[in-house]
Design an enzyme around this catalytic site. Structure first.
Site, PDB file in Angstrom:
ATOM      1  CG  ASP A  53      50.146  31.465  -5.591  1.00  0.00           C
ATOM      2  OD1 ASP A  53      50.612  32.415  -5.014  1.00  0.00           O
ATOM      3  OD2 ASP A  53      50.884  30.596  -5.939  1.00  0.00           O
ATOM      4  CG  ASP A 109      57.732  32.742  -4.629  1.00  0.00           C
ATOM      5  OD1 ASP A 109      57.089  32.043  -3.406  1.00  0.00           O
ATOM      6  OD2 ASP A 109      56.969  32.793  -5.390  1.00  0.00           O
TER       7      ASP A 109
END
Ligand code: DGJ
Length: 730
Positions: free
Chosen positions: A545, A475
């Site tokens: 997301d 990430d």
């Protein structure tokens, strides 16, 4: 420490003397080529170049393969140079701008030679050497062509043997011109939780610039890809379209420059913004690869070209089907215990998931990572949350037949961490300025060797002692706002943007090489780092997301223009609480995963999820992940979206239909089927106890009729959806 050479008056005079008294020597006569045509060709398209009698490199065309290109009657004018350098007559945005060691800001590139080789029966390589007519300054233009996929990769290498550093100010990877006509540009813009949104416009005179200056997590506002459609907006199945993608995870710039005569030139490469690069004698500056594909059969073909190319040449382990994940982020955030995780392994087993992925929050001791405020950088297991460590978790997962995966963010640090306390100078920041935090974190300055090594150790120290970790999500959650390095000397601060990205790739390469059996997801708070260079080191990417399936219909549609479904991680969550079948159907059109609290699902939802995973793994996955995509109905056009995948042998297909508003049920006409094969029609993923209402359910119909007449699922209400399998008769 180096400094940029500002020419003093004395230097200017001596330069003038050089120019007046000593005309630049021409290159040796024997190296002067006759006017000659160079074709960089795939099966259907080619870039056609001309070495003029003046030894400049010009472009004759970019489009359909033409084996019979004739030499033009008269030499093109200098505006038509293929890789135009600044300062010697070229009037528009240059591909290259360099300040030579003596302060001369002009470059005159002349053809030296061309070399070609066959890498295999499909891939060829061409290298064209250009050299300045006066300075020992070289540009190599490299082209890799992928014949069957109709893809051309292009990049440049710049080097010199001048007496001291040359400063590069512009360094495009490619700068082709497009034949006369009107061009419609499609970009894929967005933001966090709103990635890959299409916007199309007609280009008019002047420059249209699409770029990013975010450095790291650089693509938050725009994915580095575009479409150019000729003489009208891009159509799926007709018309001339060019697709372009820059393989670079840092700052990039696309310039679409329509000159006063209506000629379009496109420049693509690293963003020159604040990036002057001082290139030492003997060093090589290699630009990122610009990837092109051309089609006269619409943007659908461009997408299939990119997908096939990426599946074969870019993504890791292309032949392997992507595992089904159960991720805990949406379900638990930072709030989990060892017992909770083990119970989720049971859920993963019940669901039929291949991998359980432990997300953020598992590390930090003095500064436990219990929220995004602290702990990033301290990669020891949090002993209070996970008293038995990672190896215990991997074993417990394995005992249930589930592989274990883990989240890492190796480029970042929270100020509230032991790492930052020990190394405050390891971050990207500017002296004398208040630290600018985003998500309460800072970026580690990977240009500093010790920091880069630390970042690598995050991966090494997590994976090496735990060889059973089978999966990593990498990430990256903030971008650069204060581009300063406490490591680089003052005169090289502008190298930060570029050197960071190379250092990042070095660590990603080490990861892929050292842990070849670990499957990897590329993530940057969703899709803020989705480009073909980073993707060389990964199997999938986390698209967003935003997992509300209604929004995912658009996000996945956008990404589908360049990235194959096998790369697009699509998870079932309860975001916005959409109907469960719709949620499953949307996620099954990508690399399926789940991010749910299993115990909170209703029993019928659990049963539906288990059935969907079984169906996906046993039947749909190979077609979705390795088939060709045909987009049928755009969600931007109305109330529904539809597309189908077809396996390479065309014996299997699967159609997805999503109702995003209420409307009438028109037939969905699949494409890419074999007209003479007979396919059995079967609507699948139906809620337990329900029968399909598809009029042709169970019938066997030939491909031609299916493509002509279509199928009419009973989808009229918002959130209705259908998944229809077509299987050829034996
Ligand atoms: C951003 C990612 O996109 C999410 O999926 C999750 O991993 C969080 N980071 C964790 O901090």
């Amino acid at each position: 420490m180096k400094e940029i050479n500002l020419p003093s008056a004395a230097k200017i005079i001596s330069l003038a003397l050089v120019f007046c008294l000593a005309p630049p020597p021409r290159l040796a006569a024997e190296s002067v080529p006759p006017p000659t045509v160079i074709a960089i060709a795939t099966a259907r398209s080619q870039i056609t170049l001309l070495v003029g009698a003046d030894r400049h490199l010009y472009q004759l065309g970019f489009g359909i393969t033409n084996n019979a290109v004739a030499l033009p009657a008269k030499a093109p004018d200098r505006e038509r140079e293929y890789y135009p350098p600044a300062g010697d007559g070229y009037l528009f945005e240059p591909a290259l701008a360099a300040t030579h060691a003596d302060g001369n800001t002009s470059t005159d590139l002349q053809f030296i030679k061309q070399e070609s080789s066959e890498i295999d029966s499909n891939i060829s390589f061409t290298r064209i050497e250009l050299r300045d007519s006066f300075y020992p300054f070289h540009v190599f233009l490299n082209f890799k062509t992928y014949r069957a996929e109709d893809v051309i990769e292009q990049w440049a290498e710049i080097s010199h043997e001048e007496t001291q550093a040359v400063t590069l100010e512009h360094f495009a990877s490619a700068a082709p011109e497009f034949s006369s006509g009107d061009y419609w540009l499609t970009q894929f813009h967005g933001d966090w939780a709103k990635e890959a949104q299409l916007a199309e416009e007609k280009l008019t005179f002047g420059m249209k610039v699409l770029d990013t200056k975010l450095g790291v997590r650089a693509q938050q506002y725009r994915t580095p890809v575009f479409l150019l459609a000729k003489n009208g907006p891009a159509q799926e199945a007709s018309g001339e379209v060019f697709g372009g993608a820059l393989s670079w995870s840092g700052n990039y710039q696309f310039v679409f420059d329509v000159d006063p005569h209506g000629k379009l030139r496109t420049l693509a490469g690293i963003n020159p913004f604040d990036s002057a690069y001082h290139l030492q004698p003997g060093e090589i500056f290699t630009t990122p690869k610009m990837v092109w594909s051309w089609s006269d059969a619409g943007k659908g073909q461009i997408s299939r070209n990119f997908h096939r190319w990426a599946r074969k040449n870019i993504l890791r382990d292309p032949e392997k089907l992507r595992p089904v994940l159960l991720n805990n982020w949406e379900a638990t955030r930072f709030d989990f215990t060892e017992a909770k995780l083990v119970s989720l392994f049971d859920s993963a087993k019940e669901l039929g998931a291949d991998v359980f992925l432990l997300d953020d929050g598992w590390f930090g001791d003095k500064f436990p990572r219990d929220s995004d405020h602290a702990g990033l950088g301290d990669w020891q297991v949090n002993p209070r949350k996970l008293p038995h460590g990672l190896s215990y978790l991997t074993k417990e997962a394995q005992a249930r037949g589930v592989r274990f995966g883990i989240w890492l963010e190796p480029e970042m640090v929270n100020p509230q961490s032991e790492l930052y306390q020990q190394h405050p100078d390891w971050v990207i920041a500017q002296p004398h300025r208040e630290l600018n935090l985003q998500r309460n974190q800072l970026i580690l300055d990977l240009t500093r060797p010790a920091t880069r090594e630390f970042s690598w150790s995050v991966i090494e120290n997590t994976l090496r002692p735990n060889p059973d970790i089978a999966y990593v999500k990498w990430d990256c959650n903030r971008f650069v706002t204060q581009p300063g390095s406490f490591y680089l000397p003052p005169g090289e601060q502008s190298h930060l943007w570029i050197d960071y990205v190379h250092a990042l790739y070095a660590n990603m390469d080490r990861f892929a090489t050292n842990f070849p059996n670990v499957t990897a997801m590329l993530c940057s708070g969703g899709g803020s780092r989705v480009d073909f260079e980073a993707l060389r080191r990964f199997h999938t990417f986390w698209a967003s997301d935003r997992t509300d399936p209604l929004d995912r219909v658009f996000i996945q549609w956008g990404y589908s223009h360049f990235y194959p479904a096998s790369a697009i991680a699509a998870h079932v969550t309860r975001m916005s609480n959409r109907p469960f079948k719709f949620t499953l159907d949307v996620a099954m059109s990508g690399a399926l995963g789940f991010d749910v609290d299993w115990q909170k699902l209703l029993p019928e939802q659990r049963a539906a999820a288990i059935a969907a995973v079984k169906l996906y793994k046993e039947e749909l996955r190979p077609v979705v992940q390795q088939g060709d995509l045909y987009r049928l109905i755009s969600p931007y056009a109305g109330e529904r979206s539809a597309f189908n995948f077809v396996s390479e042998d065309r014996r299997r297909a699967v159609i997805f239909v999503y109702q995003i508003g209420s409307g009438k049920s028109d037939p969905i006409k699949p494409q890419g089927l074999a007209p003479t094969l007979r396919y059995r029609v079967r609507e699948v993923n139906l809620p337990a106890g329900t029968e399909s209402t598809l009029p042709n359910q169970g019938k066997t119909i030939d491909g031609a009729a299916l493509m002509r007449e279509g199928l009419t699922p009973d989808n009229t209400k918002k959130f209705d959806s259908a998944v229809i399998e077509l299987s050829a008769e034996k």
